[in-house]
Design an enzyme around this catalytic site. Structure first.
Site, PDB file in Angstrom:
ATOM      1  CE1 TYR A  55      -5.890  13.352  -4.203  1.00 37.18           C
ATOM      2  CE2 TYR A  55      -6.213  14.858  -1.553  1.00 37.18           C
ATOM      3  CZ  TYR A  55      -5.194  14.507  -2.834  1.00 37.18           C
ATOM      4  OH  TYR A  55      -3.770  13.981  -2.927  1.00 37.18           O
ATOM      5  CG  HIS A 126      -2.026  17.506  -6.704  1.00 36.37           C
ATOM      6  ND1 HIS A 126      -3.200  16.782  -6.638  1.00 36.37           N
ATOM      7  CD2 HIS A 126      -1.396  16.159  -6.290  1.00 36.37           C
ATOM      8  CE1 HIS A 126      -3.454  16.320  -5.869  1.00 36.37           C
ATOM      9  NE2 HIS A 126      -2.216  15.556  -5.580  1.00 36.37           N
ATOM     10  CB  SER A 206       1.197   6.484   0.475  1.00 34.53           C
ATOM     11  OG  SER A 206      -0.450   6.593  -0.539  1.00 34.53           O
ATOM     12  N   PRO A 207       1.857   6.844   4.303  1.00 37.61           N
ATOM     13  CG  PRO A 207       2.181   8.339   5.779  1.00 37.61           C
ATOM     14  CD  PRO A 207       1.548   8.608   4.773  1.00 37.61           C
ATOM     15  CG  LEU A 208       0.302   4.372   7.802  1.00 42.22           C
ATOM     16  CD1 LEU A 208      -1.598   4.615   8.202  1.00 42.22           C
ATOM     17  CD2 LEU A 208       1.114   3.562   8.834  1.00 42.22           C
ATOM     18  N   GLY A 209       1.938   2.738   2.823  1.00 39.59           N
ATOM     19  CA  GLY A 209       2.012   2.046   1.753  1.00 39.59           C
ATOM     20  C   GLY A 209      -0.014   1.957   1.400  1.00 39.59           C
ATOM     21  NE  ARG A 210      -0.793   4.245  -3.953  1.00 37.97           N
ATOM     22  CZ  ARG A 210      -0.526   5.983  -4.238  1.00 37.97           C
ATOM     23  NH1 ARG A 210      -2.050   6.054  -3.095  1.00 37.97           N
ATOM     24  NH2 ARG A 210       0.223   6.651  -4.092  1.00 37.97           N
ATOM     25  N   GLY A 211      -1.809   2.322   2.885  1.00 35.80           N
ATOM     26  CA  GLY A 211      -2.713   0.201   3.482  1.00 35.80           C
ATOM     27  C   GLY A 211      -2.247  -0.712   4.273  1.00 35.80           C
TER      28      GLY A 211
END
Length: 331
Positions: A55, A126, A206-211
Site C-alpha cells: 500500500y 498477501h 471490502s465489507p462495504l463493497g468498496r463503498g
C-alpha cells in the site's frame, strides 16, 4: 466495542482497513486527517488496524506506525507481504508474487522498521505464490514467531485446501478475503466452513463493497481517473447502473430500520459468525463513527435471510476483479 477472536488474538468486532489512506481509492494526501482518523478509531474501541507493504507502496505502513505509536499497547497491527515491488517486479516472476523464505524475512524486517514496532501482531501472506510451496512460506513465517518478531500468522485470498496445508505447519490465526452482501466467494469455495472447522478467524476486506454498499456512490463522475475501482467490472457501464439500482433496495430496507445502508451491510457480515472481524476502510471520521455503530445493530434471523436474498450474488452484475487480477485469488 464487543470483542472477537482471531485464533490466539482478541480484537474488536470491527477493525479498520487503512489502505485507502495512501493507496487505490483516490488516496488522501492529508496526513493530519488520516492520523486523526486513526486516533478516533482507538477512542471508539477499534483495536485491529490493517496495512501492507504494497500500500503506497511502503507509505501506508509508515503512516499507520506513526498514527498508532501513542496507543501501541492498546492495538493490534496487521500487515502483509508477498508481492514483488519496484525493481523486484522486473525479475523473472511472471505472477508478481514472491514468498520465498528469504523474502519473507526481508519484508518482515523492513515492515518492523517502517511501522516502528518490535513485533508485528498479525503477519499475512498477501497472495499465495504458486512458485513456492505454502509449507515453505509458512515455515519461514513460523520462524519469525519463534524469534518474537511476529505474534500470529495469516493468509489472504487463499483456497480452503491451501489454508488447511498452512495450518498443519503452524496455527493460522486468520484468513483475509473479500466478503460482503455482494461478494460471497468464501461461502461458496469452502473457506468459511474451513475456518469454522479449524478455529481460524476470518477477516473480510471490502465489507462495504468498496463503498458501493453505502449507497453514496450513485455515479462514477466523482471518482478520480486513477481510482482503482474504475478497473473493476462491477463499476463499469451497465454493470454499475444495474448494481446501483440493486443497492437502492438495501437503502430502503435500512431506512425502514432507522440505520444507514452501510451499517446494515456491516451488520449482516457480523451476523455470519462470531469468528468474523470485518475491516471497513475510510479516511473520514464521520464514516468511521457510522461503521463502528454498526457493531451494535442486532438483526433477526429473518432479517439476515432477507438481506442475503436481496443482494444475492446471482443478482449482482460484473465480476469483482478483471481476469488478470482474479487469477491471483483462491490459490
Amino acid at each position: 466495542m464487543q470483542t472477537r477472536s482471531l485464533g490466539s488474538l482478541t480484537t474488536s468486532a470491527l477493525g479498520l482497513g487503512c489502505m485507502g489512506m495512501t493507496h487505490a481509492y483516490s488516496p488522501s494526501t492529508d496526513e493530519a486527517a488520516s492520523l486523526a482518523t486513526l486516533a478516533r478509531a482507538v477512542d471508539l474501541g477499534v483495536t485491529l488496524f490493517d496495512t501492507a507493504e504494497v500500500y503506497g507502496p511502503f507509505t501506508n505502513e509508515e503512516l499507520v506506525g506513526k498514527g498508532l505509536k501513542p496507543y501501541r499497547d492498546r492495538v493490534l497491527i496487521a500487515t502483509k507481504f508477498g508481492f514483488t515491488i519496484g525493481d523486484e517486479a522486473k525479475a523473472a516472476r511472471p505472477s508478481g508474487t514472491d514468498s520465498r523464505p528469504e523474502h519473507v524475512r526481508a519484508v518482515a524486517e523492513a515492515s518492523l522498521k517502517r511501522l516502528g514496532v518490535e513485533v508485528i501482531d498479525l503477519f499475512y501472506q498477501h497472495r499465495v505464490d504458486p512458485d513456492v510451496p505454502i509449507e515453505e512460506t509458512v515455515g519461514a513465517m513460523a520462524d519469525l514467531v519463534k524469534e518474537g518478531k511476529v505474534r500470529a500468522l495469516g493468509l489472504s485470498e487463499a483456497s480452503a485446501a491451501t489454508l488447511r496445508r498452512a495450518h498443519a505447519v503452524h496455527p493460522i490465526a486468520a484468513i483475509q478475503s473479500e466478503y460482503s452482501l455482494w461478494t460471497r466467494d468464501p461461502e461458496e469455495n469452502g473457506v468459511l466452513a474451513t475456518c469454522r472447522d479449524l478455529g481460524i478467524g476470518f477477516v473480510p476486506f471490502s465489507p462495504l463493497g468498496r463503498g458501493a454498499l453505502t449507497g453514496a456512490l450513485k455515479s462514477l463522475d466523482g471518482l478520480a481517473d486513477n481510482d482503482f475501482r474504475r478497473a473493476l467490472p462491477r463499476f463499469q457501464g451497465e454493470n454499475f447502473d444495474a448494481n446501483v439500482a440493486l443497492i437502492s433496495l438495501l437503502e430502503q430496507m435500512a431506512e425502514a430500520k432507522g440505520v444507514t445502508a452501510g451499517q446494515l451491510a456491516l451488520a449482516w457480515v457480523l451476523a455470519q459468525g462470531d469468528f468474523i472481524v470485518p475491516i471497513p476502510g475510510t479516511t473520514k471520521i464521520a464514516n468511521l463513527e457510522k461503521n463502528v455503530a454498526a457493531a451494535a445493530i442486532t438483526l433477526s434471523p429473518d432479517e439476515v435471510k432477507e438481506l442475503g436474498d436481496l443482494l444475492s450474488p446471482a443478482k449482482v452484475k460484473g465480476a469483482r476483479y478483471p481476469e488478470s487480477m482474479a487469477k491471483m485469488a483462491n490459490r
